[in-house]
Design a protein around this motif. Structure first.
Motif, PDB file in Angstrom:
ATOM      1  N   LYS A  21     -49.264  87.762  52.234  1.00 46.20           N
ATOM      2  CA  LYS A  21     -49.871  88.749  53.268  1.00 46.20           C
ATOM      3  C   LYS A  21     -51.011  89.466  52.856  1.00 46.20           C
ATOM      4  N   LYS A  22     -50.807  89.795  51.633  1.00 43.27           N
ATOM      5  CA  LYS A  22     -51.989  90.881  51.046  1.00 43.27           C
ATOM      6  C   LYS A  22     -53.265  89.874  50.963  1.00 43.27           C
ATOM      7  N   LYS A  23     -52.991  88.757  50.790  1.00 45.56           N
ATOM      8  CA  LYS A  23     -54.369  87.684  50.500  1.00 45.56           C
ATOM      9  C   LYS A  23     -54.685  87.451  51.837  1.00 45.56           C
ATOM     10  N   ARG A  24     -54.165  87.228  52.771  1.00 48.42           N
ATOM     11  CA  ARG A  24     -54.502  87.140  54.112  1.00 48.42           C
ATOM     12  C   ARG A  24     -55.211  88.353  54.601  1.00 48.42           C
ATOM     13  N   LYS A  25     -54.847  89.529  54.263  1.00 46.06           N
ATOM     14  CA  LYS A  25     -55.548  90.935  54.827  1.00 46.06           C
ATOM     15  C   LYS A  25     -56.793  90.777  54.014  1.00 46.06           C
ATOM     16  N   TYR A  26     -57.098  90.313  52.728  1.00 49.11           N
ATOM     17  CA  TYR A  26     -58.070  90.532  51.814  1.00 49.11           C
ATOM     18  C   TYR A  26     -58.995  89.646  52.477  1.00 49.11           C
ATOM     19  N   PHE A  27     -58.549  88.407  52.798  1.00 50.32           N
ATOM     20  CA  PHE A  27     -59.422  87.434  53.408  1.00 50.32           C
ATOM     21  C   PHE A  27     -59.827  87.734  54.611  1.00 50.32           C
ATOM     22  N   LYS A  28     -59.035  88.223  55.443  1.00 50.65           N
ATOM     23  CA  LYS A  28     -59.656  88.674  56.968  1.00 50.65           C
ATOM     24  C   LYS A  28     -60.740  89.594  56.760  1.00 50.65           C
ATOM     25  N   PHE A  88     -60.918  86.766  41.882  1.00 46.78           N
ATOM     26  CA  PHE A  88     -61.083  87.989  40.919  1.00 46.78           C
ATOM     27  C   PHE A  88     -61.309  89.172  41.780  1.00 46.78           C
ATOM     28  N   ASP A  89     -62.216  88.897  42.768  1.00 45.96           N
ATOM     29  CA  ASP A  89     -62.504  90.017  43.635  1.00 45.96           C
ATOM     30  C   ASP A  89     -61.110  90.516  44.473  1.00 45.96           C
ATOM     31  N   TYR A  90     -60.271  89.618  44.655  1.00 44.90           N
ATOM     32  CA  TYR A  90     -58.847  90.106  45.452  1.00 44.90           C
ATOM     33  C   TYR A  90     -58.154  90.936  44.322  1.00 44.90           C
TER      34      TYR A  90
ATOM     35  N   ARG B 190     -82.888  80.724  52.283  1.00 45.04           N
ATOM     36  CA  ARG B 190     -82.190  81.599  51.310  1.00 45.04           C
ATOM     37  C   ARG B 190     -81.233  82.537  51.892  1.00 45.04           C
ATOM     38  N   VAL B 191     -80.370  83.286  50.906  1.00 47.52           N
ATOM     39  CA  VAL B 191     -79.263  83.910  51.723  1.00 47.52           C
ATOM     40  C   VAL B 191     -79.537  85.375  51.783  1.00 47.52           C
ATOM     41  N   ARG B 192     -79.116  85.930  52.918  1.00 50.93           N
ATOM     42  CA  ARG B 192     -79.077  87.307  53.131  1.00 50.93           C
ATOM     43  C   ARG B 192     -77.708  87.651  53.664  1.00 50.93           C
ATOM     44  N   VAL B 193     -77.190  88.711  53.056  1.00 49.53           N
ATOM     45  CA  VAL B 193     -75.698  89.095  53.577  1.00 49.53           C
ATOM     46  C   VAL B 193     -76.032  89.972  54.812  1.00 49.53           C
ATOM     47  N   THR B 194     -75.419  89.604  55.970  1.00 46.98           N
ATOM     48  CA  THR B 194     -75.659  90.187  57.305  1.00 46.98           C
ATOM     49  C   THR B 194     -74.289  90.622  57.779  1.00 46.98           C
ATOM     50  N   ASN B 195     -74.048  91.061  58.745  1.00 47.85           N
ATOM     51  CA  ASN B 195     -72.759  91.598  59.615  1.00 47.85           C
ATOM     52  C   ASN B 195     -72.636  90.370  60.623  1.00 47.85           C
ATOM     53  N   ASP B 196     -73.575  89.548  60.597  1.00 45.68           N
ATOM     54  CA  ASP B 196     -73.458  88.628  61.693  1.00 45.68           C
ATOM     55  C   ASP B 196     -72.157  87.696  61.642  1.00 45.68           C
ATOM     56  N   GLU B 197     -71.795  87.082  62.674  1.00 41.82           N
ATOM     57  CA  GLU B 197     -70.580  86.014  62.646  1.00 41.82           C
ATOM     58  C   GLU B 197     -70.859  85.044  61.657  1.00 41.82           C
ATOM     59  N   PRO B 198     -69.954  84.916  60.678  1.00 38.07           N
ATOM     60  CA  PRO B 198     -70.194  83.808  59.740  1.00 38.07           C
ATOM     61  C   PRO B 198     -70.067  82.474  60.253  1.00 38.07           C
ATOM     62  N   GLN B 199     -70.598  81.355  59.477  1.00 39.29           N
ATOM     63  CA  GLN B 199     -70.621  80.129  59.914  1.00 39.29           C
ATOM     64  C   GLN B 199     -69.490  79.464  58.973  1.00 39.29           C
ATOM     65  N   LYS B 200     -68.428  79.160  59.313  1.00 41.17           N
ATOM     66  CA  LYS B 200     -67.259  79.004  58.725  1.00 41.17           C
ATOM     67  C   LYS B 200     -67.337  77.131  58.132  1.00 41.17           C
ATOM     68  N   PRO B 201     -67.170  77.158  56.810  1.00 42.37           N
ATOM     69  CA  PRO B 201     -67.197  75.829  56.481  1.00 42.37           C
ATOM     70  C   PRO B 201     -65.637  75.380  56.912  1.00 42.37           C
ATOM     71  N   LYS B 202     -65.547  73.942  56.852  1.00 45.13           N
ATOM     72  CA  LYS B 202     -64.450  73.201  57.496  1.00 45.13           C
ATOM     73  C   LYS B 202     -63.101  73.433  56.549  1.00 45.13           C
ATOM     74  N   ASN B 203     -63.602  73.300  55.180  1.00 46.52           N
ATOM     75  CA  ASN B 203     -62.427  73.408  54.219  1.00 46.52           C
ATOM     76  C   ASN B 203     -62.696  74.593  53.496  1.00 46.52           C
ATOM     77  N   LYS B 204     -61.884  75.478  53.705  1.00 49.43           N
ATOM     78  CA  LYS B 204     -61.802  76.667  53.067  1.00 49.43           C
ATOM     79  C   LYS B 204     -61.372  76.548  51.827  1.00 49.43           C
ATOM     80  N   ASN B 205     -62.299  76.596  50.668  1.00 51.36           N
ATOM     81  CA  ASN B 205     -61.630  76.392  49.466  1.00 51.36           C
ATOM     82  C   ASN B 205     -61.614  78.024  48.648  1.00 51.36           C
ATOM     83  N   CYS B 206     -60.597  78.409  49.233  1.00 60.95           N
ATOM     84  CA  CYS B 206     -60.586  80.068  48.479  1.00 60.95           C
ATOM     85  C   CYS B 206     -59.275  80.260  48.451  1.00 60.95           C
ATOM     86  N   CYS B 207     -58.939  81.411  47.750  1.00 61.06           N
ATOM     87  CA  CYS B 207     -57.520  81.888  47.611  1.00 61.06           C
ATOM     88  C   CYS B 207     -56.807  81.677  48.950  1.00 61.06           C
TER      89      CYS B 207
END
Lengths: 393, 207
Positions: A21-28, A88-90, B190-207
């Motif tokens: 839940k925490k991860k989802r919250k962070y990710f959102k 790491f950031d999480y 080149r990349v800028r960090v903005t508040n715009d709506e993100p373009q999501k990749p298909k495979n989220k390779n993240c925690c």
């Protein structure tokens, strides 16, 4: 399965649910930043940067070597570094605010042995500490880029190290722009690495860079400007201006016996009196200036210049410490005395390449230092060198 | 929250007019006399509170005033936002040097540099060689401010540094309005960090 085992399992599941839940919250919360750029296409973007560099420096070997390495690079091993920055950031965000170090967790993920026994330290106190470990790994793309640059840039240009300033006279037209060319290449590479950091790690790192651009720049410079690159750039400066170097060397030799009073330094600050055999004079500050030759990055060189200033004050304090009745207003070092003392120290340090070190600082240090204390001391050092050249022995 | 805006202020003037003392007097509250014996007063950083609760940071660069170091001055005033030019009210020659400094700054320093002139040693009024009105008229003619100051008594010191802070901040604000946020000129890839709506990749390779 006994009751206690069932209980443990249920607690574990609850715990995992909570973490999820925490991860989802962070990710959102951070989704927009994490995906601010299309991180899947990082290699493609980096390649475009390298191709731009190739157009800018067609005669250099390192862009070609980087292009080759980039095209053949297998990205599978990079995923752990790239996704771990999010983790790491999480973890940083979820850390308890208490500073009680006894209660802090130390989580080290040990990657299986077949992957070079690499360790990723999630207990790093900052993003820079965390990234630090990445660059030494052969499976890390950016670390590998830097190794390639070090090797090819040095191999291509190391021939200049055998050219003495005297010899460079005969090849002056050929060598006139060597320092500018090499520094341009180095700067291009620094910019590629900074840009690659964003493509590689994604928007999260871009945000960290935006929050603290100077720290990231210094961090990258530490990785790029090693001893070999430093010696190449410094030597390039020397042989592209052989007359300057030889004149300055001769001037230092002719002024080696100069005294504080020769430089019209206020008697309060003339610490080189020959009858004072127990006192070190400005020797600590002189030694400190010499250390500029032993460090490679602009920030470290600037630190030495700053420390030299502290040592000037320390030396004066030490000299007058047994005279408690001294009028403290007389121990204020004004602009004229400060510059004169610095000139004395610069001459006595005998650092022949000082101009080259200043050139390296001004070329590579971030512009934001220019108006602060570091900028002031650097300007004073530049002013010293101008003044030394006009002094008569 | 915005970080405190920093400005570079250079102190100019003939040798012995009291440049270092002025700077030191301004910053004195930050020194602890019992801990420091040798005071290195050449670079001072001090925050100044302006009207409306605006806080700015002044990086004050002291310079060598002796004639033998005259040629080195451009190294110090380059990129300066403001200059405090000091003269000694008991020395007419030092006021003439102020005019020379102003000419030099106008031709060689940043075109937006703000100038404040300090008629120092005003605690020695009886020895005055420069009429206060002449000095004020001159300052007005070059769009500068003039203050009588005394590093000894502290008179006018805070006022003159507050005035230079006010002036450099006003120039900064004016320029910021004239050149709003520069766009990223380094290309679309080149990349800028903005508040715009993100373009999501298909495979989220993240925690």
């Amino acid at each position: 399965m006994g009751n206690s085992q069932k209980g443990t399992k249920s607690i574990k599941q609850e715990y995992l649910k909570l973490i999820e839940k925490k991860k989802r919250k962070y990710f959102k919360k951070n989704e927009a930043i994490i995906f601010a750029c299309d991180i899947r296409r990082w290699k493609e973007f980096v390649l475009e940067e390298i191709l731009d560099a190739l157009k800018l420096h067609p005669d250099a070997d390192w862009p070609k070597a980087l292009e080759k390495a980039c095209r053949s690079w297998k990205t599978v091993n990079d995923n752990k570094y790239r996704s771990n920055i999010v983790l790491f950031d999480y973890l940083q965000e979820s850390k308890p605010t208490s500073n009680n170090s006894c209660r802090m967790r130390r989580t080290i993920i040990k990657v299986p042995d077949h992957i070079d026994n690499e360790q990723i330290d999630f207990d790093a106190s900052s993003i820079f500490d965390f990234l630090n470990g990445h660059f030494d790994q052969s499976t890390h793309f950016i670390g590998n880029m830097i190794s390639i640059f070090h090797h090819t840039f040095y191999t291509k240009n190391s021939y200049i190290l055998s050219i003495t300033p005297e010899e460079s006279y005969q090849r002056l037209t050929q060598l006139l722009h060597i320092s500018e060319d090499l520094i341009k290449e180095t700067k291009t590479f620094i910019m590629i690495v900074l840009q690659t950091m964003i493509y590689y790690y994604g928007g999260l790192l871009a945000k960290k860079m935006q929050e603290n651009p100077s720290q990231m720049y210094d961090f990258i410079l530490e990785k790029i400007i090693n001893e070999e690159i430093h010696s190449l750039l410094l030597h390039a400066y020397k042989i592209s201006r052989p007359q300057d170097y030889l004149n300055y060397t001769l001037k230092l030799q002719s002024l080696e016996n100069i005294t504080c009073s020769d430089l019209q330094i206020d008697p309060m600050f003339c610490l080189d009196k020959p009858n004072n055999i127990h006192f070190n004079g400005y020797n600590y500050a002189i030694e400190k200036v010499r250390e500029i030759e032993m460090v490679f990055t602009p920030m470290k060189k600037l630190e030495i210049i700053g420390n030299t200033t502290d040592m000037i004050c320390g030396s004066v304090d030490e000299y007058w410490k047994d005279m408690p009745d001294i009028d403290q207003n007389k121990l204020v070092i004004d602009g004229d005395n400060f510059l004169s003392i610095y000139i004395y120290i610069v001459i006595k340090s005998g650092v022949r390449d000082l101009k080259g070190h200043i050139w390296l600082i001004t070329q590579l240090a971030r512009s934001s230092i220019q108006n602060g204390a570091m900028g002031y001391y650097l300007t004073t050092l530049e002013a010293c060198l101008i003044q030394v050249e006009t002094l008569n022995s | 929250m915005d970080s405190v805006k920093e400005f570079k202020i250079v102190t100019l003037g003939e040798g012995r007019v009291g440049k270092t003392s002025l700077t030191l007097k301004f910053a004195r509250n930050e020194f602890h006399d019992n801990e420091i014996s040798t005071v290195q007063a050449n670079f001072i950083q001090k925050d100044v509170q302006l009207d409306g609760g605006i806080q700015v940071r002044l990086n004050i660069w002291d310079t060598a005033g002796q004639e033998r170091f005259r040629a080195l001055a451009p190294n110090y005033y380059r990129q300066a936002n403001g200059a405090v030019i000091a003269y000694d009210i008991t020395d007419a020659g030092s006021f003439n040097k102020v005019k020379a400094w102003v000419k030099e700054l106008q031709s060689q320093a940043d075109k937006d540099i703000s100038i404040v002139i300090a008629g120092n040693k005003c605690d020695r009024e009886s020895e005055r060689q420069i009429s206060a009105q002449d000095a004020i008229d001159y300052a007005n003619s070059i769009n500068a401010a003039h203050f009588n100051s005394s590093a000894k008594s502290g008179k006018g010191v805070n006022e003159l540094y507050t005035e230079i802070a006010r002036r450099v901040y006003a120039v900064h604000q004016k320029n910021a309005k004239a050149n709003p946020q520069l766009s990223n000129s380094r290309g679309g890839r080149r990349v800028r960090v903005t508040n715009d709506e993100p373009q999501k990749p298909k495979n989220k390779n993240c925690c």
